[in-house]
Design a protein around this motif. Structure first.
Motif, short mmCIF file in Angstrom:
data_model
loop_
_atom_site.label_atom_id
_atom_site.label_comp_id
_atom_site.label_asym_id
_atom_site.label_seq_id
_atom_site.Cartn_x
_atom_site.Cartn_y
_atom_site.Cartn_z
N LEU A 296 0.83 -1.20 0.00
CA LEU A 296 0.00 0.00 0.00
C LEU A 296 0.87 1.25 0.00
O LEU A 296 0.58 2.23 -0.72
CB LEU A 296 -0.91 -0.03 1.24
N VAL A 297 1.93 1.24 0.79
CA VAL A 297 2.83 2.40 0.86
C VAL A 297 3.50 2.64 -0.49
O VAL A 297 3.64 3.79 -0.93
CB VAL A 297 3.87 2.18 1.97
N ILE A 298 3.89 1.57 -1.15
CA ILE A 298 4.56 1.71 -2.46
C ILE A 298 3.63 2.39 -3.47
O ILE A 298 4.03 3.30 -4.20
CB ILE A 298 5.02 0.33 -2.97
N VAL A 299 2.39 1.97 -3.49
CA VAL A 299 1.45 2.52 -4.48
C VAL A 299 1.18 4.00 -4.22
O VAL A 299 1.26 4.84 -5.13
CB VAL A 299 0.13 1.71 -4.45
N LEU B 143 0.50 11.52 5.24
CA LEU B 143 -0.36 10.71 4.37
C LEU B 143 -0.12 9.22 4.58
O LEU B 143 -1.07 8.42 4.55
CB LEU B 143 -0.13 11.09 2.91
N THR B 144 1.13 8.85 4.81
CA THR B 144 1.40 7.43 5.10
C THR B 144 0.70 7.00 6.39
O THR B 144 0.10 5.92 6.44
CB THR B 144 2.92 7.21 5.24
N ALA B 145 0.76 7.84 7.41
CA ALA B 145 0.10 7.49 8.67
C ALA B 145 -1.42 7.44 8.52
O ALA B 145 -2.08 6.55 9.08
CB ALA B 145 0.48 8.51 9.75
N ILE C 14 10.37 6.17 5.51
CA ILE C 14 11.60 6.30 4.71
C ILE C 14 11.37 5.73 3.31
O ILE C 14 11.74 6.35 2.31
CB ILE C 14 12.75 5.56 5.42
N VAL C 15 10.72 4.58 3.24
CA VAL C 15 10.40 3.99 1.92
C VAL C 15 9.48 4.93 1.15
O VAL C 15 9.66 5.17 -0.06
CB VAL C 15 9.74 2.61 2.11
N SER C 16 8.49 5.49 1.84
CA SER C 16 7.53 6.38 1.19
C SER C 16 8.23 7.64 0.67
O SER C 16 7.96 8.08 -0.46
CB SER C 16 6.42 6.75 2.18
#
Length: 280
Positions: A81-84, A126-128, A183-185
């Motif tokens: 989900l984070v990748i998208v 947004l990730t959170a 970090i990935v996001s």
């Protein structure tokens, strides 16, 4: 004569109207105060739960496998989900920056705007918010289901502390995993901004990289990590709290999941404002 006969009729009618209005106002005020008292009580319950979880923190080293299991579980389930969303966060940031800069600021600073926006704000927030719906609701549903099946009571009877074996590993995993996901996001958002900037906005890679490095401050990364850790704790805490307070049946579990997402999103935005106000 007609006016004289109308006045006595208007008097009682006006009095009745004022009495009804006053009664409605009292009921409304009573409902508002009751709702406010319930909100304050729930906030107090959350703080008490938070303190009870922290009290079990030293015991986490006795069962590190529980925390590792939750880290892998939350991380692997959230990563796709984070990748998208991250690619689109970067792409939207680049387009919005180009729209705001048009005619006023050179394209050299598109990378600067994307970097600042992604690292400071959109990446962690947004990730959170997305993970509040993915992770928080899942924890609320899991704990609510365990409560419905009386598994929490069974643990208590067997002298197994649910806060130690269920709450603390999830809480610590949320604090540790969210910064890694942010970090990935951030990295993928910058890649997404680079793709849009070079292919659509016709800005060279060298110019975009120059903008990324210009005005880069490690303090921004530190602030982003602090936000991620706090947001991770909020999402897990809200999920567990609404799970143990879930109503009976599938309806109660579903409502607990919904309340977990709503309260997590509200707290994330409020705490984000407080962190930004203090940090900057």
């Amino acid at each position: 004569m007609q006016g004289e006969t109308a006045r006595p009729a208007d008097g009682p009618s006006a009095t009745a109207f004022l009495e009804t209005l006053g009664s409605s106002a009292r009921r409304l005020f009573s409902l508002l105060m009751e709702g406010l008292a319930q909100r304050i009580a729930r906030v107090g319950e959350v703080f008490i739960l938070f303190g009870r979880i922290l009290k079990r923190a030293p015991l986490i080293f006795l069962n590190p496998g529980l925390t590792v299991e939750q880290i892998i579980r939350i991380g692997t389930s959230s990563l796709p989900l984070v990748i998208v969303i991250s690619f689109f966060i970067g792409a939207v940031s680049a387009i919005q920056a180009q729209y705001q800069f048009r005619g006023f600021v050179p394209a050299n600073y598109l990378g600067t705007a994307v970097c600042k926006l992604v690292i400071i704000e959109s990446g962690p927030v947004l990730t959170a918010l997305v993970l509040a719906g993915r992770v928080g609701s899942a924890i609320a549903a899991e704990i609510g289901t365990m409560k419905e099946k009386e598994e929490l009571d069974a643990m208590t009877v067997l002298d197994l502390d649910p806060l130690r074996y269920l709450a603390m590993p999830r809480f610590l995993a949320g604090i540790l995993v969210f910064p890694l996901l942010v970090i990935v996001s951030d990295f993928l958002s910058i890649i997404g901004g680079w793709i849009i900037t070079t292919l659509v906005l016709k800005v060279t890679t060298a110019t975009y990289v120059f903008g990324l490095r210009f005005l880069f401050q490690p303090y921004d990364v530190f602030t982003s990590m602090v936000k991620a850790m706090v947001f991770g704790g909020i999402v897990v805490l809200m999920g567990y709290h609404h799970g143990i307070t879930a109503g009976p049946g599938a309806k109660g579990v579903g409502q607990a999941s919904m309340r977990s997402v709503v309260s997590s999103c509200m707290l994330i935005l409020i705490v984000d404002f407080l962190i930004v106000y203090i940090a900057y």
